[in-house]
Design a protein around this motif. Sequence first.
Motif, short mmCIF file in Angstrom:
data_model
loop_
_atom_site.label_atom_id
_atom_site.label_comp_id
_atom_site.label_asym_id
_atom_site.label_seq_id
_atom_site.Cartn_x
_atom_site.Cartn_y
_atom_site.Cartn_z
N GLN A 1 1.28 -0.28 -21.33
CA GLN A 1 2.56 -0.71 -20.77
C GLN A 1 3.69 0.17 -21.28
O GLN A 1 3.78 0.45 -22.47
N GLY B 1 7.68 -2.46 -22.84
CA GLY B 1 7.55 -3.91 -22.65
C GLY B 1 7.05 -4.57 -23.91
O GLY B 1 6.92 -3.95 -24.97
N ARG B 2 6.78 -5.85 -23.77
CA ARG B 2 6.31 -6.67 -24.88
C ARG B 2 5.04 -6.16 -25.54
O ARG B 2 4.82 -6.39 -26.72
N GLY C 1 -1.99 -7.59 -20.33
CA GLY C 1 -2.17 -9.03 -20.53
C GLY C 1 -3.26 -9.57 -19.61
O GLY C 1 -3.35 -9.19 -18.44
N ASP D 1 -3.33 -12.39 -18.33
CA ASP D 1 -2.68 -13.11 -17.22
C ASP D 1 -2.50 -12.19 -16.02
O ASP D 1 -2.73 -12.58 -14.87
N VAL D 2 -2.11 -10.93 -16.30
CA VAL D 2 -1.86 -9.99 -15.20
C VAL D 2 -3.18 -9.64 -14.49
O VAL D 2 -3.25 -9.59 -13.27
N GLY E 1 -0.13 -10.12 -28.22
CA GLY E 1 0.43 -10.48 -26.91
C GLY E 1 -0.02 -11.87 -26.48
O GLY E 1 -0.19 -12.13 -25.29
N CYS F 1 -0.04 -15.62 -25.45
CA CYS F 1 0.87 -16.57 -24.83
C CYS F 1 0.06 -17.55 -24.00
O CYS F 1 -1.13 -17.33 -23.77
N LEU G 1 4.63 -18.87 -18.19
CA LEU G 1 4.26 -18.46 -19.55
C LEU G 1 5.18 -19.19 -20.53
O LEU G 1 6.39 -19.19 -20.37
N SER H 1 6.00 -19.80 -24.71
CA SER H 1 5.67 -19.49 -26.11
C SER H 1 6.36 -20.50 -27.02
O SER H 1 5.73 -21.43 -27.48
P1 AMP Z 1 6.94 -8.00 -20.37
O1 AMP Z 1 6.86 -7.69 -18.90
O2 AMP Z 1 7.33 -6.83 -21.19
O3 AMP Z 1 7.75 -9.24 -20.66
O4 AMP Z 1 5.43 -8.33 -20.83
C1 AMP Z 1 4.79 -9.37 -20.20
C2 AMP Z 1 3.42 -9.55 -20.75
O5 AMP Z 1 3.48 -9.85 -22.16
C3 AMP Z 1 2.77 -10.78 -20.11
O6 AMP Z 1 2.04 -10.42 -18.98
C4 AMP Z 1 1.93 -11.38 -21.21
O7 AMP Z 1 0.62 -10.85 -21.14
C5 AMP Z 1 2.58 -10.89 -22.50
N1 AMP Z 1 3.34 -11.94 -23.21
C6 AMP Z 1 3.13 -12.29 -24.50
N2 AMP Z 1 3.97 -13.25 -24.88
C7 AMP Z 1 4.74 -13.55 -23.82
C8 AMP Z 1 5.80 -14.47 -23.59
N3 AMP Z 1 6.24 -15.30 -24.54
N4 AMP Z 1 6.38 -14.48 -22.37
C9 AMP Z 1 5.96 -13.62 -21.41
N5 AMP Z 1 4.98 -12.74 -21.58
C10 AMP Z 1 4.35 -12.70 -22.75
#
Ligand code: AMP
Length: 292
Positions: free
Chosen positions: A14, A17-18, A75, A77-78, A95, A97, A163, A165
């Motif tokens: 990624q 991002g997170r 993730g 989830d994706v 990661g 959640c 999602l 947390s």
């Molecule tokens: P981002 O698009 O940068 O917010 O990253 C999103 C991805 O981070 C998600 O698809 C999840 O797999 C992961 N993730 C981990 N913790 C969280 C959270 N608290 N909220 C949303 N995404 C999270």
Amino acid sequence: MKIINNGNLKLAVQKNGRLTENSIQLLRNCNLDIEKFDDRLLISIRNYQLDILFLRDDDIPEYVQDGVADLGIVGEDVVQEQNANVKVVKKLDFGKCKLGIGIPEDVELNDIRALENKRIATSFPNILNNFLIRNNIKATIITISGSVEVAPSLGIADYICDLISTGNTLKLNKLKSSITVLDSEAVLIKNKNLIKSSDKYQSYLKLLGRIESALNARNSKYLMMNVPQNSLSIILKIIPSLKSPTVLSLAKENELAVHAVIPAEKFWEIVDDLKSAGASGILLLPIENIVL
Ligand code: AMP
């Protein structure tokens, strides 16, 4: 995107991002020399036959499915939402959640059957739909691309699936967390057509071995201490060692050194017992890699 076909294994991570920082840290723990990448879309690793592609996380499963990248870190989830035809090789322990059902604060929902005939707003319609089918529940899914948590107060939906947390966003919207639909974390995914006899496949297996050893090491610590000889048997009973501890003699008479690899989370549970049993000079050191 035009990708150079230089024979290197291609790994998508990624961009901004997170998951970015943890993904890069994990790869650095695998002894990959990753230079500064700033706005670059692709970098080649100096000390491994590997290129890293920096992509939007939503694009990663499809790029791996289509073979533009051989591997991806994304993730779970994706991957599940896109129903991508890729192999999930390994959970990566970051990661984390929860995709869960959010309900109004004044509603009690203990039984999954209470979702029957409700309207549920979500950005994860496929995961939610599969969950409802698995549990034999009929409900209306309302697909919204963002700010799902406002849907109940706008009267668009009864509940949400999002999602979660800390639960703070839910609280701000007078909602609370209930049933879990999916526990997600970052995963390593692989293109299903990577040919087993290819050099790339060998590079993939070697990289996977390094990732596994870096993950093992992250959860373990190296414990060292000095113990009086007559306390040794008690101390050995306290230590939750992964293998047999090492016992070494010291210059000081009747004193021994004991070393062991332990699960990191156990340390604070046993430290007082170790001290009471006479251990001194207790050190806890990080481990970079463990090859089992
Ligand atoms: P981002 O698009 O940068 O917010 O990253 C999103 C991805 O981070 C998600 O698809 C999840 O797999 C992961 N993730 C981990 N913790 C969280 C959270 N608290 N909220 C949303 N995404 C999270």
